[in-house]
Scaffold this motif. Structure first.
Motif, PDB file in Angstrom:
ATOM      1  N   GLY A   1      39.185  48.899  30.870  1.00  0.00           N
ATOM      2  CA  GLY A   1      38.690  49.982  31.592  1.00  0.00           C
ATOM      3  C   GLY A   1      37.080  49.705  31.610  1.00  0.00           C
ATOM      4  N   TRP A   2      36.180  49.925  32.679  1.00  0.00           N
ATOM      5  CA  TRP A   2      34.979  49.890  32.696  1.00  0.00           C
ATOM      6  C   TRP A   2      34.348  50.891  31.865  1.00  0.00           C
ATOM      7  CZ3 TRP A   2      32.185  45.780  33.059  1.00  0.00           C
ATOM      8  CH2 TRP A   2      32.158  44.991  34.271  1.00  0.00           C
ATOM      9  N   SER A   3      34.578  52.079  32.130  1.00  0.00           N
ATOM     10  CA  SER A   3      33.992  53.380  31.669  1.00  0.00           C
ATOM     11  C   SER A   3      34.903  54.560  31.680  1.00  0.00           C
ATOM     12  CB  SER A   3      32.595  53.570  32.491  1.00  0.00           C
ATOM     13  OG  SER A   3      32.133  54.724  32.150  1.00  0.00           O
TER      14      SER A   3
ATOM     15  N   GLY B   1      39.097  37.387  39.284  1.00  0.00           N
ATOM     16  CA  GLY B   1      39.977  38.618  39.531  1.00  0.00           C
ATOM     17  C   GLY B   1      39.831  38.931  40.943  1.00  0.00           C
ATOM     18  N   PRO B   2      40.529  39.708  41.448  1.00  0.00           N
ATOM     19  CA  PRO B   2      40.231  40.327  42.911  1.00  0.00           C
ATOM     20  C   PRO B   2      39.441  41.900  43.035  1.00  0.00           C
ATOM     21  CG  PRO B   2      42.711  40.720  42.134  1.00  0.00           C
ATOM     22  CD  PRO B   2      41.810  39.938  41.236  1.00  0.00           C
ATOM     23  N   ALA B   3      38.626  41.749  42.100  1.00  0.00           N
ATOM     24  CA  ALA B   3      37.891  43.157  42.102  1.00  0.00           C
ATOM     25  C   ALA B   3      36.461  42.910  41.135  1.00  0.00           C
ATOM     26  CB  ALA B   3      38.647  44.389  41.772  1.00  0.00           C
ATOM     27  N   ALA B   4      35.831  43.932  41.401  1.00  0.00           N
ATOM     28  CA  ALA B   4      34.517  43.861  40.454  1.00  0.00           C
ATOM     29  C   ALA B   4      35.113  44.633  39.148  1.00  0.00           C
ATOM     30  CB  ALA B   4      33.264  44.392  40.984  1.00  0.00           C
ATOM     31  N   LEU B   5      35.981  44.087  38.378  1.00  0.00           N
ATOM     32  CA  LEU B   5      36.378  44.787  37.102  1.00  0.00           C
ATOM     33  C   LEU B   5      36.403  43.730  35.744  1.00  0.00           C
ATOM     34  CD1 LEU B   5      39.494  46.250  38.861  1.00  0.00           C
ATOM     35  CD2 LEU B   5      37.199  47.478  38.145  1.00  0.00           C
ATOM     36  N   LEU B   6      36.721  44.221  34.844  1.00  0.00           N
ATOM     37  CA  LEU B   6      36.776  43.615  33.632  1.00  0.00           C
ATOM     38  C   LEU B   6      38.195  42.890  33.234  1.00  0.00           C
ATOM     39  CD1 LEU B   6      35.369  42.024  31.054  1.00  0.00           C
ATOM     40  CD2 LEU B   6      35.529  44.454  29.955  1.00  0.00           C
ATOM     41  N   PHE B   7      38.573  41.432  33.566  1.00  0.00           N
ATOM     42  CA  PHE B   7      39.900  41.094  33.280  1.00  0.00           C
ATOM     43  C   PHE B   7      40.112  40.339  32.213  1.00  0.00           C
ATOM     44  CE2 PHE B   7      38.726  40.982  38.000  1.00  0.00           C
ATOM     45  CZ  PHE B   7      39.969  41.838  38.613  1.00  0.00           C
TER      46      PHE B   7
ATOM     47  N   VAL C   1      29.696  43.758  39.660  1.00  0.00           N
ATOM     48  CA  VAL C   1      29.656  42.558  38.879  1.00  0.00           C
ATOM     49  C   VAL C   1      31.033  42.289  38.295  1.00  0.00           C
ATOM     50  CG1 VAL C   1      28.734  41.688  36.460  1.00  0.00           C
ATOM     51  CG2 VAL C   1      27.227  42.979  37.957  1.00  0.00           C
ATOM     52  N   ARG C   2      31.534  41.390  38.193  1.00  0.00           N
ATOM     53  CA  ARG C   2      32.904  40.934  37.732  1.00  0.00           C
ATOM     54  C   ARG C   2      33.084  40.118  36.250  1.00  0.00           C
ATOM     55  NH1 ARG C   2      36.337  37.326  42.071  1.00  0.00           N
ATOM     56  NH2 ARG C   2      34.742  36.049  41.143  1.00  0.00           N
ATOM     57  N   GLY C   3      33.902  40.674  35.643  1.00  0.00           N
ATOM     58  CA  GLY C   3      34.032  39.775  34.224  1.00  0.00           C
ATOM     59  C   GLY C   3      35.296  39.320  33.836  1.00  0.00           C
ATOM     60  N   GLY C   4      35.169  38.679  32.916  1.00  0.00           N
ATOM     61  CA  GLY C   4      36.367  38.058  31.953  1.00  0.00           C
ATOM     62  C   GLY C   4      36.300  38.156  30.498  1.00  0.00           C
ATOM     63  N   ILE C   5      37.094  38.493  29.702  1.00  0.00           N
ATOM     64  CA  ILE C   5      36.797  38.724  28.393  1.00  0.00           C
ATOM     65  C   ILE C   5      38.275  38.281  27.549  1.00  0.00           C
ATOM     66  CG2 ILE C   5      37.937  41.163  28.415  1.00  0.00           C
ATOM     67  CD1 ILE C   5      35.816  41.952  26.323  1.00  0.00           C
ATOM     68  N   SER C   6      37.855  37.544  26.471  1.00  0.00           N
ATOM     69  CA  SER C   6      38.950  36.879  25.652  1.00  0.00           C
ATOM     70  C   SER C   6      38.648  36.936  24.156  1.00  0.00           C
ATOM     71  CB  SER C   6      39.123  35.434  26.466  1.00  0.00           C
ATOM     72  OG  SER C   6      40.143  34.629  25.774  1.00  0.00           O
ATOM     73  N   ILE C   7      39.434  36.501  23.543  1.00  0.00           N
ATOM     74  CA  ILE C   7      39.307  36.121  22.181  1.00  0.00           C
ATOM     75  C   ILE C   7      39.433  34.580  21.859  1.00  0.00           C
ATOM     76  CG2 ILE C   7      40.093  36.272  19.698  1.00  0.00           C
ATOM     77  CD1 ILE C   7      41.220  39.254  20.635  1.00  0.00           C
ATOM     78  N   GLY C   8      38.551  33.828  20.950  1.00  0.00           N
ATOM     79  CA  GLY C   8      38.610  32.496  20.785  1.00  0.00           C
ATOM     80  C   GLY C   8      37.260  32.166  20.052  1.00  0.00           C
ATOM     81  N   SER C   9      37.194  30.837  19.980  1.00  0.00           N
ATOM     82  CA  SER C   9      35.909  30.418  19.303  1.00  0.00           C
ATOM     83  C   SER C   9      34.710  30.331  20.478  1.00  0.00           C
ATOM     84  CB  SER C   9      36.213  28.901  18.886  1.00  0.00           C
ATOM     85  OG  SER C   9      36.415  27.984  20.055  1.00  0.00           O
TER      86      SER C   9
ATOM     87  N   LEU D   1      36.998  45.195  47.402  1.00  0.00           N
ATOM     88  CA  LEU D   1      36.386  46.578  47.420  1.00  0.00           C
ATOM     89  C   LEU D   1      37.434  47.691  47.493  1.00  0.00           C
ATOM     90  CD1 LEU D   1      33.804  45.705  50.294  1.00  0.00           C
ATOM     91  CD2 LEU D   1      33.205  46.154  47.793  1.00  0.00           C
ATOM     92  N   LEU D   2      38.466  47.295  47.909  1.00  0.00           N
ATOM     93  CA  LEU D   2      39.533  48.179  47.955  1.00  0.00           C
ATOM     94  C   LEU D   2      40.085  48.448  46.458  1.00  0.00           C
ATOM     95  CD1 LEU D   2      41.271  50.399  49.433  1.00  0.00           C
ATOM     96  CD2 LEU D   2      42.781  48.115  50.079  1.00  0.00           C
ATOM     97  N   ASN D   3      40.172  47.450  45.672  1.00  0.00           N
ATOM     98  CA  ASN D   3      40.740  47.393  44.537  1.00  0.00           C
ATOM     99  C   ASN D   3      39.824  48.094  43.682  1.00  0.00           C
ATOM    100  OD1 ASN D   3      43.215  46.015  44.772  1.00  0.00           O
ATOM    101  ND2 ASN D   3      42.330  44.136  44.604  1.00  0.00           N
ATOM    102  N   ASN D   4      38.444  48.017  43.715  1.00  0.00           N
ATOM    103  CA  ASN D   4      37.530  48.800  42.921  1.00  0.00           C
ATOM    104  C   ASN D   4      37.794  50.226  43.216  1.00  0.00           C
ATOM    105  OD1 ASN D   4      36.371  46.489  42.387  1.00  0.00           O
ATOM    106  ND2 ASN D   4      34.586  46.878  43.742  1.00  0.00           N
ATOM    107  N   ILE D   5      38.042  50.849  44.247  1.00  0.00           N
ATOM    108  CA  ILE D   5      38.354  52.228  44.591  1.00  0.00           C
ATOM    109  C   ILE D   5      39.567  52.606  43.942  1.00  0.00           C
ATOM    110  CG2 ILE D   5      38.864  53.852  46.547  1.00  0.00           C
ATOM    111  CD1 ILE D   5      37.137  51.922  48.302  1.00  0.00           C
ATOM    112  N   ARG D   6      40.597  51.780  44.111  1.00  0.00           N
ATOM    113  CA  ARG D   6      42.108  52.079  43.586  1.00  0.00           C
ATOM    114  C   ARG D   6      42.004  52.206  42.004  1.00  0.00           C
ATOM    115  NH1 ARG D   6      44.880  47.320  46.807  1.00  0.00           N
ATOM    116  NH2 ARG D   6      45.488  48.377  48.641  1.00  0.00           N
ATOM    117  N   TYR D   7      41.158  51.334  41.387  1.00  0.00           N
ATOM    118  CA  TYR D   7      41.038  51.268  39.913  1.00  0.00           C
ATOM    119  C   TYR D   7      40.364  52.679  39.588  1.00  0.00           C
ATOM    120  CZ  TYR D   7      38.439  50.994  35.772  1.00  0.00           C
ATOM    121  OH  TYR D   7      37.796  51.359  34.354  1.00  0.00           O
ATOM    122  N   SER D   8      39.182  52.855  40.035  1.00  0.00           N
ATOM    123  CA  SER D   8      38.530  54.232  39.860  1.00  0.00           C
ATOM    124  C   SER D   8      39.408  55.412  39.992  1.00  0.00           C
ATOM    125  CB  SER D   8      37.301  54.418  40.820  1.00  0.00           C
ATOM    126  OG  SER D   8      36.422  53.198  40.670  1.00  0.00           O
TER     127      SER D   8
END
Length: 314
Positions: free
Chosen positions: A185-187, A152-158, A109-117, A222-229
């Motif tokens: 960071g995911w976890s 973004g280019p991975a299953a991460l939280l951008f 699962v891929r996500g984005g997180i921001s501050i706003g209304s 998929l490679l970026n998921n591995i690099r992040y981990s």
């Protein structure tokens, strides 16, 4: 022509006309996150699609039961999570709880997180709608930015700079950078990150057997998921501990193994040295129930072509 006893209609400037909208829920200063299932549009099996939706929403519903200050707006393979900025830490806890469920079910699962209304609205048209209309209307600067960041280019939280500074300074959350993308960071659970990276590596191996430009971007994600981990765990032997048992599977050809070692930047001689000393551990890894389940989950995603038959592993 004038009607007797009826006054002329009052002229109202267009600028003063207002749509028939009521705000039913609003957070003026909110943290908003948006997620969707990676590869969902490429899935081909109807039963798998329905199972994915059940697993995706199930993890969120369980998270909602643990985090009552977070608002969950789930639709199909997407969800918005929102909370007042004072509950920003709980929002991340809710996301990480859901992430553990998604990984346990073999879902990226891929996500984005921001501050706003953030606000939910109801229109006059909805009040007039018939029973065959299902609608959920929401808007706000946090919503718009979270959707934009999610791509973004991975299953991460951008995230963006403002949200990064907030979480870093106030809560000391781990922040990572991937090219020009900022990641929260995911976890911090090693086993969860190992499962996340292993799932990504097994699916990457499937794609390495296919010479098709269509899958280049998927391979990179998929490679970026591995690099992040590997970076998040902070263990220089993490990639080896991940690669050795998986690349030793009997269905992995020497050509695919060589290409995988190359993109993981692991020297073949290093791999062979550790493998010779860890053969028994590799067999023990495969015998574990949770790793057999991992192989099965990695093989079940119909958005990844069935180029290798991981089900044949004993």
């Amino acid at each position: 022509m004038k009607l007797c006893g009826v006054s002329e209609p009052e002229e109202i400037p267009i600028s003063e006309l207002k749509p028939g909208i009521d705000v039913t829920f609003e957070i003026s200063e909110a943290v908003v996150a948006y997620f969707d299932i990676l590869g969902f549009s490429e899935k081909k099996n109807d039963e798998e699609i329905e199972a994915s939706l059940a697993d995706f929403s199930g993890a969120l519903i369980l998270s909602a039961r643990q985090n009552h200050n977070i608002r969950f707006n789930i639709f199909s393979d997407c969800v918005f999570l929102s909370a007042s900025i004072k509950d920003a830490s709980e929002l991340l806890s809710a996301i990480r709880f859901a992430f553990l469920g998604w990984i346990a079910d073999g879902m990226l699962v891929r996500g984005g997180i921001s501050i706003g209304s953030y606000k939910e609205i109801r229109t006059a048209a909805q009040d007039m709608s018939s029973g065959n209309v299902v609608s959920s209307l929401f808007s706000g600067s946090g919503v718009t930015r979270a959707v934009r960041l999610e791509n973004g280019p991975a299953a991460l939280l951008f995230t963006d700079n403002a949200c990064k500074e907030f979480y870093s300074s106030k809560y000391h959350e781990p922040i990572f950078v991937l090219d020009d993308h900022i990641i929260i960071g995911w976890s911090d659970e090693r086993q969860a990150l190992y499962q996340f990276a292993a799932l990504s590596l097994i699916r990457l191996l499937k794609l390495l057997a296919i010479w098709n430009d269509k899958y280049i971007q998927i391979k990179e994600k998929l490679l970026n998921n591995i690099r992040y981990s590997s970076t998040a765990v902070g263990d220089h032997l993490f990639l080896l501990s991940l690669a050795i048992p998986i690349l030793s599977l009997p269905v992995i050809t020497s050509e695919i193994r060589g290409e995988a070692l190359s993109i993981l930047k692991i020297e073949p001689t290093t791999f062979e040295y550790f493998y010779e000393n860890l053969k028994d551990s590799c067999n023990a890894w495969l015998d574990k129930t949770e790793n057999k389940m991992l192989l099965a989950l990695a093989d079940m995603d119909s958005s990844i072509p069935q180029s290798l038959d991981f089900k044949s592993c004993k």
